[in-house]
Structure formats: C-alpha cells, structure tokens
Design a protein around this motif. Structure first.
Motif, PDB file in Angstrom:
ATOM      1  N   ALA A  73       0.613  -1.197   0.095  1.00 10.83           N
ATOM      2  CA  ALA A  73       0.075   0.074  -0.036  1.00 10.83           C
ATOM      3  C   ALA A  73       0.564   1.508   0.097  1.00 10.83           C
ATOM      4  CB  ALA A  73      -0.971   0.133   1.039  1.00 10.83           C
ATOM      5  N   GLU A  74       2.037   1.397   0.441  1.00  4.62           N
ATOM      6  CA  GLU A  74       2.994   2.369   0.661  1.00  4.62           C
ATOM      7  C   GLU A  74       3.374   2.717  -0.840  1.00  4.62           C
ATOM      8  OE1 GLU A  74       2.948  -0.252   2.945  1.00  4.62           O
ATOM      9  OE2 GLU A  74       2.127   1.040   4.415  1.00  4.62           O
ATOM     10  N   THR A  75       3.714   1.671  -1.482  1.00  2.79           N
ATOM     11  CA  THR A  75       4.560   2.123  -2.972  1.00  2.79           C
ATOM     12  C   THR A  75       3.473   2.056  -3.882  1.00  2.79           C
ATOM     13  OG1 THR A  75       4.615  -0.210  -3.237  1.00  2.79           O
ATOM     14  CG2 THR A  75       6.441   0.715  -2.152  1.00  2.79           C
ATOM     15  N   LEU A  76       2.494   1.546  -3.980  1.00  2.00           N
ATOM     16  CA  LEU A  76       1.418   1.717  -4.961  1.00  2.00           C
ATOM     17  C   LEU A  76      -0.010   2.539  -4.656  1.00  2.00           C
ATOM     18  CD1 LEU A  76       1.250  -2.254  -6.004  1.00  2.00           C
ATOM     19  CD2 LEU A  76       2.756  -0.270  -6.790  1.00  2.00           C
ATOM     20  N   GLY A  77      -0.166   2.742  -3.126  1.00  2.00           N
ATOM     21  CA  GLY A  77      -1.162   3.833  -2.957  1.00  2.00           C
ATOM     22  C   GLY A  77      -2.587   3.241  -2.743  1.00  2.00           C
ATOM     23  N   VAL A  78      -2.521   1.904  -2.907  1.00  3.20           N
ATOM     24  CA  VAL A  78      -3.915   1.140  -2.649  1.00  3.20           C
ATOM     25  C   VAL A  78      -3.703  -0.273  -2.066  1.00  3.20           C
ATOM     26  CG1 VAL A  78      -4.591   2.266  -4.835  1.00  3.20           C
ATOM     27  CG2 VAL A  78      -3.387   0.053  -5.217  1.00  3.20           C
ATOM     28  N   PRO A  79      -4.756  -0.915  -1.436  1.00  6.79           N
ATOM     29  CA  PRO A  79      -4.469  -1.976  -0.813  1.00  6.79           C
ATOM     30  C   PRO A  79      -3.694  -3.030  -1.958  1.00  6.79           C
ATOM     31  CG  PRO A  79      -6.622  -1.405  -0.187  1.00  6.79           C
ATOM     32  CD  PRO A  79      -6.142  -0.282  -1.372  1.00  6.79           C
ATOM     33  N   VAL A  80      -2.698  -3.932  -1.498  1.00  2.09           N
ATOM     34  CA  VAL A  80      -2.264  -4.802  -2.266  1.00  2.09           C
ATOM     35  C   VAL A  80      -2.318  -6.315  -1.657  1.00  2.09           C
ATOM     36  CG1 VAL A  80      -0.283  -6.007  -3.253  1.00  2.09           C
ATOM     37  CG2 VAL A  80      -0.367  -3.474  -3.171  1.00  2.09           C
ATOM     38  N   ILE A  81      -3.244  -7.404  -2.093  1.00  6.69           N
ATOM     39  CA  ILE A  81      -3.410  -8.445  -1.632  1.00  6.69           C
ATOM     40  C   ILE A  81      -2.256  -9.442  -2.369  1.00  6.69           C
ATOM     41  CG2 ILE A  81      -4.963 -10.403  -1.616  1.00  6.69           C
ATOM     42  CD1 ILE A  81      -7.085  -8.413  -1.388  1.00  6.69           C
ATOM     43  N   ALA A  82      -1.557 -10.054  -1.534  1.00  8.56           N
ATOM     44  CA  ALA A  82      -0.471 -11.032  -1.970  1.00  8.56           C
ATOM     45  C   ALA A  82      -1.148 -12.604  -2.014  1.00  8.56           C
ATOM     46  CB  ALA A  82       0.730 -10.892  -1.198  1.00  8.56           C
ATOM     47  N   VAL A  83      -0.998 -13.116  -2.936  1.00  5.43           N
ATOM     48  CA  VAL A  83      -1.152 -14.527  -3.502  1.00  5.43           C
ATOM     49  C   VAL A  83       0.175 -15.302  -3.698  1.00  5.43           C
ATOM     50  CG1 VAL A  83      -2.423 -16.100  -4.731  1.00  5.43           C
ATOM     51  CG2 VAL A  83      -3.538 -13.929  -4.241  1.00  5.43           C
ATOM     52  N   GLY A  84       0.498 -16.063  -2.795  1.00  2.95           N
ATOM     53  CA  GLY A  84       1.867 -16.905  -3.020  1.00  2.95           C
ATOM     54  C   GLY A  84       1.697 -18.260  -2.816  1.00  2.95           C
ATOM     55  N   VAL A  85       2.484 -18.997  -3.746  1.00  2.39           N
ATOM     56  CA  VAL A  85       2.450 -20.542  -3.827  1.00  2.39           C
ATOM     57  C   VAL A  85       3.799 -21.092  -3.532  1.00  2.39           C
ATOM     58  CG1 VAL A  85       2.003 -22.417  -5.256  1.00  2.39           C
ATOM     59  CG2 VAL A  85       0.570 -20.473  -5.512  1.00  2.39           C
TER      60      VAL A  85
END
Length: 303
Positions: free
Chosen positions: A217-229
């Motif tokens: 959110a700090e770098t993109l200015g919007v919420p970031v949801i991470a999906v990791g495998v």
C-alpha cells in the motif's frame, strides 16, 4: 543458530512455538476452519510482538491447503477455485475495496524458470474485462474492470517488476492490486499444495532470496493482496527437517550454516504442478472478482 527458512506464516508460527501443543506466540492469533472441504488456517499478526516472533509485518495471512488437488480427488479443481475465491473475497472486504472498483492483477516471476512461473501463469488465466466494458457494454457492462500484467523480471526487461506495476497502477488507477508470486516453504509436502493469501503486499523474488522493489500500500497507494504459492524448499532447511524425521534432532544447526545456502529444491514434476496451481489461482481470482460467474463460465470465457 541456523533458522529454517519459510515464506509461509503458518510454518513460521509453528517454528516460533515452544512445542507442538503450545499456544501461539504473543501478538499472534491462529484460527483453523474449512472451506469447500479445504483446510484453512488464518494467522493474524496483531502487533510488534507478533512481528518479532514470526518475522512478518502486521496483517492477516490465510493458508488454504489444496492437497486434494494434488491427489486429483473428485471435484477437487472447482472446490479449490471456490475456496480460494471465498478467502480472497474476505480479504477484499477487509481491505474495504468497493465491489465495482477496478482491480489490477500482477503476475510476478519468470516464465522461463518453471518454479518461478506461477505468477505469469495465473495472469494468463485471469479474465480481463477493463477494455471490454467500454467496447461491448451490452455484454460486459455489469462486470468489474480487471486488468492483468505479467511483469517479467529485471534480468529480461531491464525494469524492476515493482516499478512496472507502479507505473501501470498509476495509469489504471485500480482500487486494489492482487500480486501473485512464488514462495519458499519449509516442507516439501507444501510445494504446490498450499496457497497463502495476505493483505500485507509482497516483495518480488523473496521466495528465492532475491528481494526487490516491494509491492504494498505504501508503494502503490492502494491495498495490495498477495497470493503466494510455495514452489521451492531451501536446501539446508530441508536437510534439517529430514534429519529430524529420522531421529537426528540432536544435530547442531550451526553445522549446516553456509551449506546449501544457494540451493533450492523442487519436485521433478514441478512443470505440471505449476500449471495446475496457476490455473486454480487464476480461476479463484476470477470467481472472487466476478462472483456471479461459475467455474464453467470462466472456462468458457477463457477458452
């Protein structure tokens, strides 16, 4: 002491406990449940104590166990897609993302390296609608605007994937970014059998220890949801766990310090596993962003 390396909060929590049946560390809350027959473990890091114990930022980390998909159980694929969609929908609501807000899906990783290709593969299975809403409003006017980006890697593009995602997000102006990337696990049993979702963002390359520009959110200015495998296991971590399984838990971990530090282990059938996981993640994202669609509908749109 050599610490066992893992990107999964559920494994970090298990390592931080003083015993198998011990309570979660202070500042950490763990909840176990099931969705569509898939075990779900929710690890919440509540404060600085939890951050220190697990080595991860405050936030929610959801682990969905898709072992049934690996075993090719009956109806495992649609159940896995719906389970991921359900958990992703919860995170979208937790991040207060409006239902019709545009979403940018970013597939991180390198298509040319199989264990790192799950991100681009998931982007390929994402139903993109941003351009169609204006071009064919009679068919797609009620859809959420979705754009997808397979960012590539610095070595092949000359541009940090995070910087590229930042530039595209500035143009698309999404209400949320969903970033998909490969991770490292502690256990081989979790390779391409577990998906971790979190609301804390992601650092491209973290799965192989190659930390880059963060997407959050700090770098993109919007919420970031991470999906990791998880697609790899650190060699030294795997050696320690194997030794413990055969009763050699008396070994001083310091003896393995520096041994196999650059070695990452992955199964021989990783090609098919990554293809399967990329598809189920892509479909799960599609169902979460377009809740009126079914698995069959998504298959038809993408065929």
């Amino acid at each position: 002491m050599l610490t066992r390396r893992t990107d999964l909060a559920v494994e970090a929590e298990a390592l931080a406990k003083t015993g198998r049946d011990a309570p979660a560390p202070e500042g950490v809350r763990v909840q176990e449940e099931s969705r569509e027959g898939c075990p779900v473990t929710r690890v919440e890091i509540l404060d600085g104590r939890g951050e220190e114990a697990l080595g991860k930022p405050v936030g929610t980390y959801v682990t969905v166990d898709l072992t049934g998909l690996v075993r090719r159980e009956e109806e495992a694929f649609p159940r896995s897609c719906r389970a991921l969609a359900g958990e992703l929908s919860l995170l979208l609501r937790r991040c207060r993302v409006p239902e019709k807000a545009p979403v940018l899906v970013v597939g991180l990783g390198n298509r040319s390296i199989t264990p790192d290709a799950v991100g681009p593969g998931a982007a390929d299975h994402t139903l993109v609608t941003r351009h169609l809403i204006d071009q064919a409003p009679e068919h797609f006017g009620d859809f959420r605007p979705v754009a997808a980006l397979a960012a590539g890697v610095l070595g092949t593009t000359g541009v940090e994937s995070g910087e590229l995602a930042q530039a595209v997000a500035g143009k698309v102006k999404p209400g949320c970014v969903i970033a998909v990337d490969a991770l490292a696990a502690r256990s081989l049993d979790r390779i391409c059998a577990t998906v971790q979702l979190s609301d804390t963002g992601i650092v491209p390359g973290s799965g192989v220890g190659n930390h880059r520009f963060a997407l959050n959110a700090e770098t993109l200015g919007v919420p970031v949801i991470a999906v990791g495998v998880p697609t790899v296991v650190d060699g030294a971590t795997l050696a320690l766990d194997i030794l413990e399984e055969v009763g050699r838990d008396d070994l001083d971990p310091a003896a393995l310090r520096g041994v196999g530090g650059s070695l990452m282990v992955t199964p021989r059938d990783i090609d098919q596993r990554v293809k399967d996981m990329a598809k189920v993640i892509g479909f799960g994202i599609d169902l979460a962003l377009h809740p009126r669609l079914s698995v069959e509908d998504v298959e038809l749109f993408l065929s």
